[in-house]
Design a protein around this motif. Structure first.
Motif, PDB file in Angstrom:
ATOM      1  N   ILE A  91     -55.880 -27.237  21.134  1.00 62.08           N
ATOM      2  CA  ILE A  91     -55.545 -26.512  22.358  1.00 62.08           C
ATOM      3  C   ILE A  91     -55.912 -27.367  23.563  1.00 62.08           C
ATOM      4  CG2 ILE A  91     -56.044 -24.475  23.769  1.00 62.08           C
ATOM      5  CD1 ILE A  91     -56.700 -23.003  21.158  1.00 62.08           C
ATOM      6  N   LYS A  92     -54.930 -27.514  24.457  1.00 60.62           N
ATOM      7  CA  LYS A  92     -55.153 -28.210  25.720  1.00 60.62           C
ATOM      8  C   LYS A  92     -55.243 -27.151  26.813  1.00 60.62           C
ATOM      9  CE  LYS A  92     -51.630 -31.374  24.338  1.00 60.62           C
ATOM     10  NZ  LYS A  92     -50.873 -30.384  23.718  1.00 60.62           N
ATOM     11  N   SER A  94     -53.628 -26.991  29.403  1.00 60.46           N
ATOM     12  CA  SER A  94     -52.270 -26.651  29.822  1.00 60.46           C
ATOM     13  C   SER A  94     -51.613 -25.632  28.900  1.00 60.46           C
ATOM     14  CB  SER A  94     -51.407 -27.918  29.900  1.00 60.46           C
ATOM     15  OG  SER A  94     -51.369 -28.562  28.624  1.00 60.46           O
ATOM     16  N   ASP A  95     -52.220 -25.366  27.733  1.00 59.22           N
ATOM     17  CA  ASP A  95     -51.668 -24.393  26.783  1.00 59.22           C
ATOM     18  C   ASP A  95     -52.030 -22.944  27.129  1.00 59.22           C
ATOM     19  OD1 ASP A  95     -50.527 -26.375  25.164  1.00 59.22           O
ATOM     20  OD2 ASP A  95     -52.350 -26.568  23.951  1.00 59.22           O
ATOM     21  N   LYS A  98     -49.246 -20.378  27.873  1.00 56.58           N
ATOM     22  CA  LYS A  98     -48.521 -19.942  26.670  1.00 56.58           C
ATOM     23  C   LYS A  98     -49.361 -18.956  25.869  1.00 56.58           C
ATOM     24  CE  LYS A  98     -45.722 -24.057  25.845  1.00 56.58           C
ATOM     25  NZ  LYS A  98     -45.493 -25.204  24.961  1.00 56.58           N
ATOM     26  N   PRO A 105     -49.084 -22.420  20.972  1.00 53.61           N
ATOM     27  CA  PRO A 105     -48.522 -23.736  21.316  1.00 53.61           C
ATOM     28  C   PRO A 105     -48.337 -24.608  20.082  1.00 53.61           C
ATOM     29  CG  PRO A 105     -50.345 -23.170  22.761  1.00 53.61           C
ATOM     30  CD  PRO A 105     -50.341 -22.169  21.646  1.00 53.61           C
ATOM     31  N   VAL A 108     -51.096 -26.453  17.415  1.00 57.66           N
ATOM     32  CA  VAL A 108     -52.368 -25.739  17.345  1.00 57.66           C
ATOM     33  C   VAL A 108     -52.628 -25.329  15.902  1.00 57.66           C
ATOM     34  CG1 VAL A 108     -53.586 -23.644  18.057  1.00 57.66           C
ATOM     35  CG2 VAL A 108     -52.259 -24.939  19.727  1.00 57.66           C
TER      36      VAL A 108
END
Length: 148
Positions: A91-92, A94-95, A98, A105, A108
């Motif tokens: 997980i980033k 930026s995720d 979502k 995402p 993941v």
């Protein structure tokens, strides 16, 4: 993992800290006061600012006065564990948009999402809470800042 767990963890982080006047370490107090905007955004549910909040936690931990240095280390270690758990699950930051909308995402690892949730729950244990309370008291007494 449901978006609500991530959101709850982010809000928990923000509620641990949230406002500096003079006294102890001026740079620390100034940065702590500036950080309140970042932490307030988390309390409002804006997980888009989670990465900035984590970076702010690290910065404050690095410049904390000796009176609260060990307390900041507790918080910083907890944040670092959350970051590692997120990374391990793929997980980033930026995720999070979502995830909030219920989408998993790409890339993941669903089996590691439970570990992410468990890591977030450690941010509400007694040691973490005590450290946050000590930081809040110090902020008020030394920086004339009331943290929420």
């Amino acid at each position: 993992m449901k978006a609500s767990l991530v959101l709850a963890g982010a809000i928990l982080l923000g509620s641990t800290l949230t406002a500096c006047g003079g006294g102890a370490d001026e740079a620390y107090c100034k940065d702590l006061k500036s950080a309140t905007k970042t932490f307030d955004n988390l309390q409002s549910g804006d997980v888009g600012g989670l990465e900035k909040a984590f970076n702010t936690f690290h910065k404050l931990a690095g410049e904390a006065p000796s009176e609260v240095e060990s307390d900041w280390k507790v918080l910083d270690d907890g944040i670092t564990k959350v970051e590692k758990s997120l990374s391990d699950a793929g997980i980033k930051f930026s995720d999070f948009a979502k995830i909030q909308s219920g989408q998993l995402p790409e890339g993941v690892d669903p089996t590691k999402l439970q570990k992410v949730a468990a890591t977030f729950t450690t941010l509400s244990d007694e040691k973490f809470t005590d450290a946050g309370n000590a930081i809040q008291k110090h902020a008020k007494d030394s920086c004339d800042v009331t943290l929420k």
